[in-house]
Design an enzyme around this catalytic site. Structure first.
Site, short mmCIF file in Angstrom:
data_model
loop_
_atom_site.label_atom_id
_atom_site.label_comp_id
_atom_site.label_asym_id
_atom_site.label_seq_id
_atom_site.Cartn_x
_atom_site.Cartn_y
_atom_site.Cartn_z
N HIS A 170 -2.68 7.33 3.55
CA HIS A 170 -3.22 6.10 2.99
C HIS A 170 -4.62 5.87 3.56
CE1 HIS A 170 -3.89 2.15 1.60
NE2 HIS A 170 -3.51 1.52 2.69
N ASN A 196 -10.20 0.53 1.16
CA ASN A 196 -8.75 0.57 1.01
C ASN A 196 -8.38 0.08 -0.39
OD1 ASN A 196 -6.00 0.06 1.05
ND2 ASN A 196 -6.00 -0.90 3.08
N CYS A 230 0.82 -1.22 0.00
CA CYS A 230 0.00 0.00 0.00
C CYS A 230 0.85 1.27 0.00
CB CYS A 230 -0.96 0.00 1.18
SG CYS A 230 -2.13 -1.37 1.10
N1 COA Z 1 -18.07 -7.62 11.02
C1 COA Z 1 -18.45 -7.87 12.29
N2 COA Z 1 -17.60 -8.26 13.26
C2 COA Z 1 -16.30 -8.38 12.91
C3 COA Z 1 -15.83 -8.12 11.60
C4 COA Z 1 -16.78 -7.73 10.64
N3 COA Z 1 -16.45 -7.45 9.36
N4 COA Z 1 -14.50 -8.33 11.58
C5 COA Z 1 -14.13 -8.69 12.81
N5 COA Z 1 -15.21 -8.73 13.62
C6 COA Z 1 -15.27 -9.07 15.05
C7 COA Z 1 -14.12 -9.92 15.52
O1 COA Z 1 -14.36 -11.28 15.25
C8 COA Z 1 -14.08 -9.60 16.99
O2 COA Z 1 -15.08 -10.34 17.62
P1 COA Z 1 -14.85 -10.89 19.12
O3 COA Z 1 -14.69 -9.68 19.97
O4 COA Z 1 -16.10 -11.66 19.38
O5 COA Z 1 -13.61 -11.72 19.07
C9 COA Z 1 -14.49 -8.12 17.05
O6 COA Z 1 -15.16 -7.86 15.80
C10 COA Z 1 -13.35 -7.18 17.23
O7 COA Z 1 -12.33 -7.54 16.32
P2 COA Z 1 -10.98 -6.74 16.24
O8 COA Z 1 -10.11 -7.36 15.20
O9 COA Z 1 -10.41 -6.53 17.58
O10 COA Z 1 -11.52 -5.32 15.74
P3 COA Z 1 -10.73 -4.00 15.48
O11 COA Z 1 -11.36 -2.91 16.21
O12 COA Z 1 -9.24 -4.16 15.63
O13 COA Z 1 -11.01 -3.74 13.92
C11 COA Z 1 -9.92 -3.95 11.79
C12 COA Z 1 -10.58 -4.69 12.96
C13 COA Z 1 -9.43 -4.97 10.79
C14 COA Z 1 -10.97 -3.05 11.16
C15 COA Z 1 -8.77 -3.07 12.33
O14 COA Z 1 -7.96 -3.83 13.18
C16 COA Z 1 -7.91 -2.52 11.21
O15 COA Z 1 -8.34 -1.68 10.44
N6 COA Z 1 -6.62 -2.93 11.13
C17 COA Z 1 -5.75 -2.46 10.08
C18 COA Z 1 -6.05 -3.18 8.81
C19 COA Z 1 -5.41 -2.53 7.61
O16 COA Z 1 -5.35 -1.34 7.51
N7 COA Z 1 -4.96 -3.36 6.67
C20 COA Z 1 -4.40 -2.91 5.45
C21 COA Z 1 -3.01 -2.54 5.63
S1 COA Z 1 -2.40 -1.75 4.17
#
Ligand code: COA
Length: 322
Positions: free
Chosen positions: A242, A272, A108
């Site tokens: 980004h 993204n 990215c």
């Molecule tokens: N819909 C509903 N629930 C979801 C979900 C979705 N699409 N994706 C994950 N969950 C759930 C998980 O299973 C977890 O459930 P649990 O509490 O029962 O275990 C809960 O939501 C929290 O998950 P978590 O991973 O802690 O959430 P988060 O606040 O960290 O958000 C992301 C997840 C992926 C949105 C966030 O971590 C993120 O944006 N990370 C960076 C990713 C990124 O930018 N990638 C590209 C890099 S270039």
């Protein structure tokens, strides 16, 4: 080096969060509150090379140059249907360009890496006019049964033409090996000698880890590049970051103590789009006349690797003949 032309292209198909709930255990409210994303554009009828060509043609046209004036083409791309030839080779002749071309995979942060390389070519007079195109189809490497990854991404392409000039002030690119937190693995053919059975693995991502790495790395990049150039956060008119997650952008903004207006976003509409995200944002803002002439912009991106890139540039207004 300075930017003299911009372009972008998005697939026609718009997918709303609600449309994902038919096959994923997710909800519009989860996606919106955790990421800010409301819709994304996904490739359906078009091909990635068509998007790349449309965005690149628009960038060349707005630069006032002819395709034959381009003397280097750099394509930023993580993956597409062809391993070889490169995406840049595929789009070169249809664009009417006749010059060396290459692809780079800076995940990215690929656009920032491409800018850094273009600046090296231009400042050493190896090239004068360089076309940078980022074209990405991350929707094609997600597992669409996994809610953790598939809801985050969208497809798209963006391009700029850069040439000699005094727009860019400085660059900072970094890299570090963190393979486990984010990867997409494609199987290769087997040989009579190496019979290890390989399997394609759709995108694997440790979301929380990537979130933390991203915020930490971007803050370090921004602080470092500002300090190196004797600038403070207040000296930057616009931060073009980004477009991965609104909460990541907010964390960086809060660290800098800067107002929301300085951090334009479009991830709400596109998700993204990997290395195309900043390019699409620049093109939209520039065409809408929202980047004031001579404003100072700070660009910053992070991606799988882990790689990051940042740059500071003074913007020269581009005239578009609509
Ligand atoms: N819909 C509903 N629930 C979801 C979900 C979705 N699409 N994706 C994950 N969950 C759930 C998980 O299973 C977890 O459930 P649990 O509490 O029962 O275990 C809960 O939501 C929290 O998950 P978590 O991973 O802690 O959430 P988060 O606040 O960290 O958000 C992301 C997840 C992926 C949105 C966030 O971590 C993120 O944006 N990370 C960076 C990713 C990124 O930018 N990638 C590209 C890099 S270039």
């Amino acid at each position: 080096m300075k930017i003299i032309g911009t372009g972008s292209a998005l697939p026609e198909k718009v997918v709303y969060n609600d449309m994902l709930t038919g096959f994923l255990d997710t909800s519009d409210s989860w996606i919106t509150t955790r990421t800010g994303i409301q819709t994304r554009h996904l490739l359906s009828k078009e091909t990635l090379s068509e998007l790349a060509i449309t965005s690149a043609s628009a960038a060349i046209q707005s630069s006032g140059l002819q395709p034959s004036d381009i003397d280097y083409l750099i394509c930023s791309n993580v993956a597409n249907s062809y391993v070889t030839p490169s995406l840049s080779s595929i789009i070169l002749s249809p664009l009417g360009c006749c010059c060396p071309c290459t692809d780079l995979n800076g995940a990215c942060a690929g656009f920032l890496y491409a800018l850094d390389i273009a600046d090296a070519f231009i400042s050493t007079h190896r090239a004068k006019n360089i076309l940078i195109v980022a074209a990405e189809e991350p929707s094609r490497f997600c597992n669409w049964h996994e809610r953790e990854t598939s809801v985050l991404f969208g497809d798209g392409a963006g391009a700029v033409v850069v040439t000699e000039g005094n727009g860019f002030v400085d660059f900072r690119v970094t890299a570090d090996t963190h393979t486990d937190v984010l990867y997409y693995k494609r199987s290769l053919e087997t040989t009579p000698y190496d019979r290890v059975e390989e399997k394609t693995m759709p995108l694997v991502m440790q979301g929380r880890e990537v979130f933390k790495l991203a915020v930490r790395a971007c803050i370090k990049d921004v602080d470092t590049i500002l300090e190196k150039n004797n600038l403070t956060g207040d000296d930057i008119d616009m931060y073009l970051l980004h477009q991965a997650n609104l909460r990541i952008i907010d964390s960086i903004r809060e660290h800098l103590g800067q107002p929301k207006e300085k951090f334009p976003t479009n991830l709400q509409k596109y998700g993204n789009t990997s290395s195309a995200s900043i390019l699409i944002l620049i093109d939209e803002l520039s065409r809408e006349g929202l980047i004031p002439d001579q404003s100072t912009l700070l660009l910053s991106a992070f991606g799988g690797g882990f790689v990051t890139g940042a740059a500071i540039t003074k913007w020269s207004k581009i005239e578009y003949n609509s």
